[in-house]
Design an enzyme around this catalytic site. Sequence first.
Site, PDB file in Angstrom:
ATOM      1  CG  HIS A   1      -3.357 -81.543  13.291  1.00 21.37           C
ATOM      2  ND1 HIS A   1      -3.866 -80.973  14.425  1.00 21.37           N
ATOM      3  CD2 HIS A   1      -3.907 -80.862  12.254  1.00 21.37           C
ATOM      4  CE1 HIS A   1      -4.683 -79.980  14.100  1.00 21.37           C
ATOM      5  NE2 HIS A   1      -4.734 -79.898  12.776  1.00 21.37           N
TER       6      HIS A   1
ATOM      7  CG  HIS B   1      -9.601 -80.772  14.275  1.00 20.95           C
ATOM      8  ND1 HIS B   1      -8.928 -81.818  13.681  1.00 20.95           N
ATOM      9  CD2 HIS B   1      -8.986 -79.640  13.837  1.00 20.95           C
ATOM     10  CE1 HIS B   1      -7.949 -81.348  12.933  1.00 20.95           C
ATOM     11  NE2 HIS B   1      -7.972 -80.032  12.992  1.00 20.95           N
TER      12      HIS B   1
ATOM     13  CG  HIS C   1      -7.429 -75.620  14.608  1.00 23.53           C
ATOM     14  ND1 HIS C   1      -6.074 -75.418  14.441  1.00 23.53           N
ATOM     15  CD2 HIS C   1      -7.763 -76.643  13.795  1.00 23.53           C
ATOM     16  CE1 HIS C   1      -5.610 -76.298  13.574  1.00 23.53           C
ATOM     17  NE2 HIS C   1      -6.606 -77.050  13.161  1.00 23.53           N
TER      18      HIS C   1
ATOM     19  CD  GLU D   1      -1.977 -66.923  11.262  1.00 25.24           C
ATOM     20  OE1 GLU D   1      -1.793 -66.916  10.033  1.00 25.24           O
ATOM     21  OE2 GLU D   1      -2.503 -67.876  11.864  1.00 25.24           O
TER      22      GLU D   1
ATOM     23  CD  GLU E   1      -4.699 -79.375   9.285  1.00 28.98           C
ATOM     24  OE1 GLU E   1      -5.613 -79.639  10.096  1.00 28.98           O
ATOM     25  OE2 GLU E   1      -3.818 -78.533   9.520  1.00 28.98           O
TER      26      GLU E   1
ATOM     27  CD  GLU F   1      -8.442 -78.338   9.623  1.00 31.94           C
ATOM     28  OE1 GLU F   1      -7.576 -78.028  10.451  1.00 31.94           O
ATOM     29  OE2 GLU F   1      -8.649 -77.697   8.578  1.00 31.94           O
TER      30      GLU F   1
END
Length: 197
Positions: free
Chosen positions: A45, A52, A89, A107, A136, A138
């Site tokens: 990052h 990723h 992730h 969360e 990011e 991704e």
Amino acid sequence: MSTDEIDPGGAAAGDDADHENARQEVIVVDENDTEQGLANRLEAHTGDGIRHRAFTVLVFDREDNVLLAQRAADKRLWDTHWDGTVASHPEAGQSQKAATRQRLEEELGVTPDQYDDLRITDKFEYKRYYLDQGLEWEVCAVLKCTLEDRTLDPDPEEVGGRMWVPYEHLYENQKQYRQLRLCPWFEIAMRRDFEEE
């Protein structure tokens, strides 16, 4: 799979050696989401980044309201921005669905008995820089589920705020919601939802 990239001048790595992300790993993937190994999460990052695997989950109620969750103020990237419920992730050896179930519970306190339709609906690649803090990059899976029971127990270290918003109204009237500062991966997922119909 599309690539959506913006670089407003690069990102500095900064002095983040003590950040908790420096002790975690992400799954490195190619443009087709084929695993290439593991990388340090902080390194993935910062700088030019490392592509990723990631996911975002959109949680709905029976009236097609989407649950937006505000990222906590001490997040390294996109702090206080509004996200499409949860994004994270998967860990090595963990499926996207298993990772989603885990993060929903950690969360927001949402347990699997509150939904039974968790499904992967899309996948896209994007790259976005955030100020001078990092980026990011991704290949992001989009998952959705519908809550039968809207009871939440959010973790304040992860979630700064939350609200239910009519999903189609949000997409069609984005100027009315611009003060929310939406996370880029959620904006991309929402746009793809409606433009691909």
